[in-house]
Design a protein around this motif. Sequence first.
Motif, PDB file in Angstrom:
ATOM      1  N   TYR A   1       8.119  91.480  59.768  1.00 18.11           N
ATOM      2  CA  TYR A   1       8.771  91.160  61.035  1.00 18.11           C
ATOM      3  C   TYR A   1       8.018  90.079  61.803  1.00 18.11           C
ATOM      4  N   ARG A   2       6.700  90.060  61.711  1.00 16.94           N
ATOM      5  CA  ARG A   2       5.939  88.987  62.349  1.00 16.94           C
ATOM      6  C   ARG A   2       6.258  87.644  61.690  1.00 16.94           C
ATOM      7  N   GLU A   3       6.350  87.643  60.371  1.00 13.15           N
ATOM      8  CA  GLU A   3       6.674  86.407  59.660  1.00 13.15           C
ATOM      9  C   GLU A   3       8.096  85.955  59.981  1.00 13.15           C
ATOM     10  N   LEU A   4       9.013  86.910  60.075  1.00 11.16           N
ATOM     11  CA  LEU A   4      10.400  86.572  60.390  1.00 11.16           C
ATOM     12  C   LEU A   4      10.504  85.978  61.789  1.00 11.16           C
ATOM     13  N   GLU A   5       9.783  86.571  62.731  1.00  7.91           N
ATOM     14  CA  GLU A   5       9.762  86.014  64.084  1.00  7.91           C
ATOM     15  C   GLU A   5       9.271  84.572  64.058  1.00  7.91           C
ATOM     16  N   ASP A   6       8.173  84.337  63.350  1.00  9.67           N
ATOM     17  CA  ASP A   6       7.609  82.991  63.278  1.00  9.67           C
ATOM     18  C   ASP A   6       8.602  82.013  62.655  1.00  9.67           C
ATOM     19  N   ALA A   7       9.310  82.453  61.613  1.00 11.39           N
ATOM     20  CA  ALA A   7      10.258  81.572  60.925  1.00 11.39           C
ATOM     21  C   ALA A   7      11.403  81.161  61.842  1.00 11.39           C
ATOM     22  N   PHE A   8      11.946  82.108  62.618  1.00 12.11           N
ATOM     23  CA  PHE A   8      13.046  81.766  63.525  1.00 12.11           C
ATOM     24  C   PHE A   8      12.569  80.853  64.651  1.00 12.11           C
ATOM     25  N   ARG A   9      11.377  81.100  65.161  1.00  8.92           N
ATOM     26  CA  ARG A   9      10.858  80.217  66.214  1.00  8.92           C
ATOM     27  C   ARG A   9      10.560  78.830  65.638  1.00  8.92           C
ATOM     28  N   ARG A  10      10.028  78.801  64.439  1.00  9.26           N
ATOM     29  CA  ARG A  10       9.734  77.529  63.771  1.00  9.26           C
ATOM     30  C   ARG A  10      11.010  76.722  63.556  1.00  9.26           C
ATOM     31  N   ALA A  11      12.048  77.382  63.063  1.00  9.07           N
ATOM     32  CA  ALA A  11      13.320  76.695  62.843  1.00  9.07           C
ATOM     33  C   ALA A  11      13.923  76.224  64.161  1.00  9.07           C
ATOM     34  N   GLY A  12      13.786  77.048  65.196  1.00 11.11           N
ATOM     35  CA  GLY A  12      14.334  76.684  66.491  1.00 11.11           C
ATOM     36  C   GLY A  12      13.684  75.455  67.092  1.00 11.11           C
ATOM     37  N   GLU A  13      12.402  75.255  66.784  1.00 12.77           N
ATOM     38  CA  GLU A  13      11.656  74.130  67.352  1.00 12.77           C
ATOM     39  C   GLU A  13      11.685  72.890  66.469  1.00 12.77           C
ATOM     40  N   ASP A  14      12.110  73.028  65.222  1.00 16.77           N
ATOM     41  CA  ASP A  14      12.094  71.924  64.262  1.00 16.77           C
ATOM     42  C   ASP A  14      13.356  71.073  64.422  1.00 16.77           C
ATOM     43  N   LYS A  15      13.191  69.823  64.829  1.00 19.12           N
ATOM     44  CA  LYS A  15      14.342  68.948  65.042  1.00 19.12           C
ATOM     45  C   LYS A  15      15.091  68.650  63.746  1.00 19.12           C
ATOM     46  N   ALA A  16      14.423  68.829  62.613  1.00 20.74           N
ATOM     47  CA  ALA A  16      15.079  68.583  61.329  1.00 20.74           C
ATOM     48  C   ALA A  16      16.015  69.718  60.929  1.00 20.74           C
ATOM     49  N   VAL A  17      15.894  70.866  61.591  1.00 18.00           N
ATOM     50  CA  VAL A  17      16.726  72.030  61.263  1.00 18.00           C
ATOM     51  C   VAL A  17      17.942  72.061  62.175  1.00 18.00           C
ATOM     52  N   ARG A  18      19.112  72.158  61.572  1.00 22.10           N
ATOM     53  CA  ARG A  18      20.354  72.231  62.346  1.00 22.10           C
ATOM     54  C   ARG A  18      20.986  73.621  62.284  1.00 22.10           C
ATOM     55  N   VAL A  19      20.744  74.346  61.182  1.00 24.15           N
ATOM     56  CA  VAL A  19      21.335  75.674  60.973  1.00 24.15           C
ATOM     57  C   VAL A  19      20.314  76.534  60.236  1.00 24.15           C
TER      58      VAL A  19
ATOM     59  N   MET B   1       1.661  79.609  60.257  1.00 26.75           N
ATOM     60  CA  MET B   1       1.518  80.903  59.583  1.00 26.75           C
ATOM     61  C   MET B   1       1.934  80.768  58.119  1.00 26.75           C
ATOM     62  N   GLU B   2       1.128  81.321  57.221  1.00 28.30           N
ATOM     63  CA  GLU B   2       1.500  81.382  55.814  1.00 28.30           C
ATOM     64  C   GLU B   2       2.299  82.659  55.570  1.00 28.30           C
ATOM     65  N   TYR B   3       3.385  82.528  54.810  1.00 27.31           N
ATOM     66  CA  TYR B   3       4.277  83.654  54.593  1.00 27.31           C
ATOM     67  C   TYR B   3       3.988  84.342  53.260  1.00 27.31           C
ATOM     68  N   GLU B   4       3.940  85.664  53.304  1.00 28.29           N
ATOM     69  CA  GLU B   4       3.743  86.467  52.105  1.00 28.29           C
ATOM     70  C   GLU B   4       4.937  87.370  51.820  1.00 28.29           C
ATOM     71  N   GLU B   5       5.685  87.728  52.867  1.00 28.97           N
ATOM     72  CA  GLU B   5       6.768  88.697  52.691  1.00 28.97           C
ATOM     73  C   GLU B   5       8.142  88.111  52.990  1.00 28.97           C
ATOM     74  N   ILE B   6       8.190  86.834  53.326  1.00 27.70           N
ATOM     75  CA  ILE B   6       9.456  86.119  53.423  1.00 27.70           C
ATOM     76  C   ILE B   6       9.290  84.774  52.724  1.00 27.70           C
ATOM     77  N   LEU B   7      10.403  84.119  52.455  1.00 21.38           N
ATOM     78  CA  LEU B   7      10.405  82.753  51.935  1.00 21.38           C
ATOM     79  C   LEU B   7      11.058  81.857  52.976  1.00 21.38           C
ATOM     80  N   TYR B   8      10.568  80.621  53.099  1.00 22.20           N
ATOM     81  CA  TYR B   8      11.102  79.691  54.095  1.00 22.20           C
ATOM     82  C   TYR B   8      11.206  78.315  53.460  1.00 22.20           C
ATOM     83  N   ASP B   9      12.386  77.706  53.597  1.00 22.47           N
ATOM     84  CA  ASP B   9      12.600  76.390  53.015  1.00 22.47           C
ATOM     85  C   ASP B   9      13.595  75.626  53.877  1.00 22.47           C
ATOM     86  N   VAL B  10      13.375  74.324  54.011  1.00 19.18           N
ATOM     87  CA  VAL B  10      14.302  73.466  54.752  1.00 19.18           C
ATOM     88  C   VAL B  10      14.803  72.375  53.818  1.00 19.18           C
ATOM     89  N   ASP B  11      16.120  72.244  53.746  1.00 13.92           N
ATOM     90  CA  ASP B  11      16.719  71.220  52.902  1.00 13.92           C
ATOM     91  C   ASP B  11      17.993  70.713  53.558  1.00 13.92           C
TER      92      ASP B  11
END
Length: 272
Positions: A33-51, A1-11
């Motif tokens: 809210y749809r974008e926020l849901e996607d971002a939390f699920r994306r972070a939850g599934e991404d092994k590179a994300v710890r927090v 999903m491309e985000y227009e109303e939230i920003l998402y970055d992993v570092d």
Amino acid sequence: MEYEEILYDVDDGIATVKFNRPHAMNAGTVQTYRELEDAFRRAGEDKAVRVVVLTGEGRGFCSGDDVNQIFLAEPDNSDEARSRRLLEQIDDLRSHRRNWLDTAIMECPKPTIAAVNGAAVGYGCDIALMCDMRLGSDQARMGEFFVRRGLCPSLGGLMILPSIIGVARAYELVLTGRMVEAEELGAIGMVNRVVPHDSLMDESYKLAREIAAQSPLGQMMAKEGIRMGLNYDYDRIADYQNATVRLLSQTADHREGAQAFVERREPNFEGR
């Protein structure tokens, strides 16, 4: 999903999610809210994300639902198909928000930190409460504004808030809908601690790095164990909240609360 109303970055193992509607004090729309849901699920599934660190762009964290879109939406006769889709999405948001967004936040397997940089009110307050931890700047303000709009809180206010600050204080804040300023937020435990505004993100990332250095498997099990220990009747509360929102969103009091907000006046509730 491309985000227009939230920003998402992993570092460096930390996913930063930002509400990105600063012109509206980060009020949430269906798309937000749809974008926020996607971002939390994306972070939850991404092994590179710890927090995960959640915050807001500009002066506010999240000022709750966008009243004009979600509460006062009317059919647009110039584009009936688009209008119908939007109204269907709004109805789904009102009736089943727990089924997608609340679940995505509360069941995220990664530790979550809300960096409350300004106003977090209504559903914005509940989103912050549904994160595992909260740091507040000295400009942070939080409020369970739902009764001001003729509504009932979401899971953050009904389930998390009483376990954090105690039942009596939760009743007071939920039933009055009053704003809680930064000093009181820290004193009653709505945020873990209050820090200078200019240091908020540094302190949030410092905490995130400390968490990220520990065992992710141990943390995942610990998160679930804490939830079990709190003995939340998650499904029952969610079903109740969904039913109340569906009922209350059709009342004259809700319409009056939303209209009063837009017109910048005190509402005149009649209990109907």
